[in-house]
Design a protein around this motif. Structure first.
Motif, PDB file in Angstrom:
ATOM      1  N   ILE A  58      29.094 -24.507-108.012  1.00  0.00           N
ATOM      2  CA  ILE A  58      29.480 -25.395-109.112  1.00  0.00           C
ATOM      3  C   ILE A  58      30.261 -26.589-108.577  1.00  0.00           C
ATOM      4  O   ILE A  58      30.048 -27.733-109.007  1.00  0.00           O
ATOM      5  N   SER A  59      31.135 -26.356-107.602  1.00  0.00           N
ATOM      6  CA  SER A  59      31.906 -27.477-107.042  1.00  0.00           C
ATOM      7  C   SER A  59      30.978 -28.486-106.372  1.00  0.00           C
ATOM      8  O   SER A  59      31.187 -29.697-106.481  1.00  0.00           O
ATOM      9  N   GLN A  60      29.934 -27.999-105.712  1.00  0.00           N
ATOM     10  CA  GLN A  60      28.978 -28.914-105.081  1.00  0.00           C
ATOM     11  C   GLN A  60      28.177 -29.682-106.127  1.00  0.00           C
ATOM     12  O   GLN A  60      27.889 -30.873-105.951  1.00  0.00           O
ATOM     13  N   MET A 111      45.176 -28.831-104.689  1.00  0.00           N
ATOM     14  CA  MET A 111      43.894 -28.512-105.258  1.00  0.00           C
ATOM     15  C   MET A 111      43.332 -29.757-105.940  1.00  0.00           C
ATOM     16  O   MET A 111      44.036 -30.463-106.657  1.00  0.00           O
ATOM     17  N   LYS A 112      42.046 -30.012-105.721  1.00  0.00           N
ATOM     18  CA  LYS A 112      41.396 -31.147-106.363  1.00  0.00           C
ATOM     19  C   LYS A 112      41.021 -30.795-107.789  1.00  0.00           C
ATOM     20  O   LYS A 112      40.713 -29.659-108.107  1.00  0.00           O
ATOM     21  N   THR A 113      41.023 -31.817-108.614  1.00  0.00           N
ATOM     22  CA  THR A 113      40.520 -31.706-109.975  1.00  0.00           C
ATOM     23  C   THR A 113      39.315 -32.632-110.099  1.00  0.00           C
ATOM     24  O   THR A 113      39.041 -33.437-109.193  1.00  0.00           O
ATOM     25  N   PHE A 114      38.625 -32.541-111.216  1.00  0.00           N
ATOM     26  CA  PHE A 114      37.497 -33.437-111.458  1.00  0.00           C
ATOM     27  C   PHE A 114      37.964 -34.886-111.364  1.00  0.00           C
ATOM     28  O   PHE A 114      37.322 -35.716-110.716  1.00  0.00           O
ATOM     29  N   ASP A 115      39.110 -35.183-111.971  1.00  0.00           N
ATOM     30  CA  ASP A 115      39.636 -36.547-111.959  1.00  0.00           C
ATOM     31  C   ASP A 115      40.081 -36.983-110.562  1.00  0.00           C
ATOM     32  O   ASP A 115      39.857 -38.130-110.176  1.00  0.00           O
ATOM     33  N   SER A 147      38.680 -40.102-108.260  1.00  0.00           N
ATOM     34  CA  SER A 147      39.520 -41.133-107.626  1.00  0.00           C
ATOM     35  C   SER A 147      39.222 -41.233-106.136  1.00  0.00           C
ATOM     36  O   SER A 147      39.131 -42.336-105.581  1.00  0.00           O
ATOM     37  N   GLU A 148      39.082 -40.095-105.488  1.00  0.00           N
ATOM     38  CA  GLU A 148      38.791 -40.082-104.050  1.00  0.00           C
ATOM     39  C   GLU A 148      37.453 -40.759-103.752  1.00  0.00           C
ATOM     40  O   GLU A 148      37.349 -41.585-102.837  1.00  0.00           O
TER      41      GLU A 148
END
Length: 90
Positions: free
Chosen positions: A65-67, A1-5, A9-10
């Protein structure tokens, strides 16, 4: 799962890798279109968050929200802001 951080980085990795002009990176393409384009995407996504919050499921809201978070980070890259610049103001 991706996080904001981890998303940060990506996206930074894509930017730092100096991709070829014909890259398939939507992030690089957006950055090449400039601040006005990116800021309009932030506004568009914020509107979609509002609509989802009022009339859609929580799953739909989470997607919107993710977008929005993605476009916020693209804008940060465009304006050369760091996570630390933002975190200092939270």
């Amino acid at each position: 799962m991706k996080t904001f951080d981890s998303l940060w980085s990506e996206l930074n990795s894509k930017l730092e890798s100096d991709p070829a002009p014909n890259t398939d990176s939507g992030t690089i393409a957006a950055l090449e279109k400039g601040t006005h384009f990116i800021a309009k995407k932030v506004i568009e996504e914020a509107g979609e968050v509002m609509l989802a919050a009022e009339a859609q499921s929580n799953n739909d809201l989470a997607q919107e929200i993710s977008q929005l978070l993605y476009w916020i980070q693209v804008l940060m890259l465009d304006k050369k802001l760091t996570l630390e610049d933002i975190y200092r103001r939270l």
